[in-house]
Motif scaffolding. Structure first.
Motif, PDB file in Angstrom:
ATOM      1  N   VAL A 419      11.625 -33.776 -53.235  1.00  0.00           N
ATOM      2  CA  VAL A 419      10.831 -35.010 -52.643  1.00  0.00           C
ATOM      3  C   VAL A 419      10.799 -34.795 -50.936  1.00  0.00           C
ATOM      4  CG1 VAL A 419      10.432 -37.717 -52.372  1.00  0.00           C
ATOM      5  CG2 VAL A 419      11.557 -36.568 -54.614  1.00  0.00           C
ATOM      6  N   GLY A 420       9.707 -34.885 -50.387  1.00  0.00           N
ATOM      7  CA  GLY A 420       9.626 -34.875 -48.824  1.00  0.00           C
ATOM      8  C   GLY A 420       8.303 -35.634 -48.583  1.00  0.00           C
ATOM      9  N   ARG A 421       8.258 -35.862 -47.344  1.00  0.00           N
ATOM     10  CA  ARG A 421       6.777 -36.054 -46.858  1.00  0.00           C
ATOM     11  C   ARG A 421       6.432 -35.502 -45.410  1.00  0.00           C
ATOM     12  NH1 ARG A 421       3.011 -40.174 -46.875  1.00  0.00           N
ATOM     13  NH2 ARG A 421       4.000 -41.358 -48.503  1.00  0.00           N
ATOM     14  N   SER A 422       5.088 -35.194 -45.292  1.00  0.00           N
ATOM     15  CA  SER A 422       4.575 -34.585 -44.144  1.00  0.00           C
ATOM     16  C   SER A 422       3.296 -35.438 -43.814  1.00  0.00           C
ATOM     17  CB  SER A 422       4.162 -33.024 -44.353  1.00  0.00           C
ATOM     18  OG  SER A 422       3.498 -32.714 -43.025  1.00  0.00           O
ATOM     19  N   GLY A 423       3.364 -36.495 -42.879  1.00  0.00           N
ATOM     20  CA  GLY A 423       2.187 -37.173 -42.424  1.00  0.00           C
ATOM     21  C   GLY A 423       2.120 -38.048 -43.664  1.00  0.00           C
ATOM     22  N   ASN A 424       0.670 -38.020 -44.074  1.00  0.00           N
ATOM     23  CA  ASN A 424       0.233 -38.960 -45.098  1.00  0.00           C
ATOM     24  C   ASN A 424       0.228 -38.086 -46.519  1.00  0.00           C
ATOM     25  OD1 ASN A 424      -1.869 -37.328 -44.071  1.00  0.00           O
ATOM     26  ND2 ASN A 424      -3.480 -38.923 -43.724  1.00  0.00           N
ATOM     27  N   ILE A 425       1.009 -36.852 -46.574  1.00  0.00           N
ATOM     28  CA  ILE A 425       1.055 -36.252 -47.701  1.00  0.00           C
ATOM     29  C   ILE A 425       2.466 -36.343 -48.228  1.00  0.00           C
ATOM     30  CG2 ILE A 425       0.845 -34.050 -48.755  1.00  0.00           C
ATOM     31  CD1 ILE A 425      -1.018 -33.100 -46.656  1.00  0.00           C
ATOM     32  N   LEU A 426       2.550 -36.865 -49.544  1.00  0.00           N
ATOM     33  CA  LEU A 426       3.850 -37.080 -50.250  1.00  0.00           C
ATOM     34  C   LEU A 426       4.060 -35.800 -51.088  1.00  0.00           C
ATOM     35  CD1 LEU A 426       6.611 -38.769 -50.842  1.00  0.00           C
ATOM     36  CD2 LEU A 426       4.904 -39.748 -52.594  1.00  0.00           C
ATOM     37  N   THR A 427       5.400 -35.183 -50.963  1.00  0.00           N
ATOM     38  CA  THR A 427       5.517 -33.990 -51.935  1.00  0.00           C
ATOM     39  C   THR A 427       6.541 -34.297 -52.656  1.00  0.00           C
ATOM     40  OG1 THR A 427       5.055 -32.282 -50.006  1.00  0.00           O
ATOM     41  CG2 THR A 427       6.547 -31.865 -51.867  1.00  0.00           C
ATOM     42  N   LEU A 428       6.261 -33.992 -54.158  1.00  0.00           N
ATOM     43  CA  LEU A 428       7.200 -34.140 -55.319  1.00  0.00           C
ATOM     44  C   LEU A 428       7.361 -33.257 -56.025  1.00  0.00           C
ATOM     45  CD1 LEU A 428       5.522 -37.839 -56.417  1.00  0.00           C
ATOM     46  CD2 LEU A 428       7.528 -37.513 -55.033  1.00  0.00           C
TER      47      LEU A 428
END
Length: 439
Positions: A419-428
């Protein structure tokens, strides 16, 4: 014994005052009969079970008057002293109700009478060319719920994962915090197992009991053979070969870089005029689901869907794997699929979305802009990118960088990540796709 979500649906139905007869529909062998009968045995004093597919004689009970007292009299005579009709304590199960259209018409009479609960199950309800249509569909007198093969959460339950773990995953999603490494590794492994096993109950039970993939593949191919037998047995004569050709083309459709369903892939030179009805037959049998292209990736998604441009996915990913050649299961488990891996993981994401009750949409422009899926998530249009391995998100960034043109709330990227986030993209991590249930 497999835990199924349909049990919650059945309990909610029974607990609703004034509930009307319930129809559970779904593809063959997804566990409808087992779940309904187990529920009946746990929640009623008396169960009246009629399987119209196994015993054609039962249909004669419904060939005359459909008045409830007349039906219960005939059933008592036919079934003997074990058939007890006690108001409020008896449930009547009409299994494979599509085999007896008059029994479905009778649901109106049972609903109006109200003394006995009635649950019907159906595998091919509404499929073109299948049997006779009821003289009268009991509109307003039946509640229809769709049942699917096991979803990934149910597979996790079958694999010994406790609800506390799933609550922990939901908390990680909410807080956007990474999953603990040891659990992350285990869930990645379980995801790959689900990708090849799928969710057909008998297959899952065999896998849980033996972990023998050859047994899994044998059972899956038996189910596929049964599906194709249905196509031969029940479809109109003129459609039989076309339905099978459409069905057998699905792995080839998914292998294309642009996965838009093309009738010319079914057979060279063919068109919608010849095969559209055949594709609809397979979808009505709950074996596949269409994913519609959007003119714009904004809400309402259904209002922006282009009805004649779509992709097709198998409802159960394990059955897709079984349609491929020997050794594919091993390749998926080892991650050695090269280009076709993208097709398998797209179908796996579709499998998860379908089984949470979502319609499927994607966004593709001839300029090369393509988003794998677009979903309504937490009240906003959300892009969903599926990555079988690391990959760029150029199309996603293009859409997000033009909010004045594309009214999108954000994006989610699922793949072999934590799980992580880069700006308005959530990574799952891919295995968390099943948690995206907030519409």
């Amino acid at each position: 014994m497999l835990k199924r979500k349909i049990e919650t649906v059945l309990k909610s139905w029974k607990d609703t005052p004034g509930h009307i007869p319930l129809i559970i529909k779904g593809c063959r062998q997804c566990g409808k009969t087992f779940s309904v009968r187990r529920f009946a045995q746990q929640n009623y004093a008396h169960e009246i079970y009629l399987n119209f597919y196994e015993n054609k004689n039962y249909a004669s009970v419904f060939s005359g008057s459909l008045e409830v007292d007349h039906l219960t009299m005939l059933l008592s005579a036919l079934l003997g002293p074990e058939a007890v009709f006690e108001a409020g304590k008896t449930v009547i199960i009409l299994d494979e109700i599509q085999e007896c259209p008059d029994a479905r018409t009778a649901l109106k009479f049972f609903a109006t009478d109200g003394r006995y609960d009635v649950i019907g199950t159906g595998s091919l309800l509404g499929v073109s060319g299948y049997g006779k249509r009821p003289i009268s569909i009991p509109v307003g007198y039946e509640q229809i719920e769709e049942m699917y093969p096991l979803d990934f959460e149910e597979f996790l339950w079958a694999s010994g994962i406790e609800d506390s773990v799933i609550r922990y995953l939901r908390d990680c999603l909410k807080k956007e915090s990474p999953v603990a490494d040891a659990l992350h590794v285990k869930l990645r492994s379980l995801l790959l197992q689900y990708a090849v096993v799928g969710g057909m109950p008998a297959v899952v039970q065999t896998f849980v009991d033996t972990h023998q993939m050859n047994n899994v593949l044998r059972m899956q191919r038996g189910i596929l053979s049964d599906y194709q037998d249905d196509m031969i047995k029940y479809a109109d004569a003129k459609d039989k070969s076309c339905i099978r050709e459409c069905f057998q083309s699905i792995p080839r459709q998914l292998s294309k870089e642009n996965k838009k369903f093309q009738y010319s892939v079914v057979k060279k030179g063919s068109n919608a005029a010849k095969y559209a009805g055949s594709l609809q037959w397979i979808e009505d049998a709950c074996i596949i689901r269409r994913c519609y292209n959007l003119s714009l990736p904004e809400l309402p998604l259904d209002g922006n869907a282009i009805q004649d441009i779509f992709k097709v996915y198998m409802v159960d990913n394990g059955l897709l794997i079984a349609m491929l050649e020997e050794g594919t299961q091993y390749d998926v488990l080892q991650g050695n699929l090269h280009g076709y891996k993208g097709a398998i993981f797209e179908n796996l994401a579709a499998d998860m979305l379908i089984k949470m009750g979502r319609k499927l949409y994607y966004f593709h422009k001839d300029s090369g802009l393509e988003i794998d899926f677009v979903i309504r998530y937490e009240g906003e249009s959300t892009l969903l990118e599926v990555k079988a391995s690391t990959g760029n998100t150029k199309s996603t960034k293009t859409v997000l960088n033009h909010p004045e043109k594309y009214h999108v709330g954000g994006a989610i990227k699922v793949g072999d990540y934590n799980v992580g986030r880069s700006g308005n993209i959530l990574t799952l991590p891919f295995y968390m796709t099943f948690l995206l249930t907030a519409f």
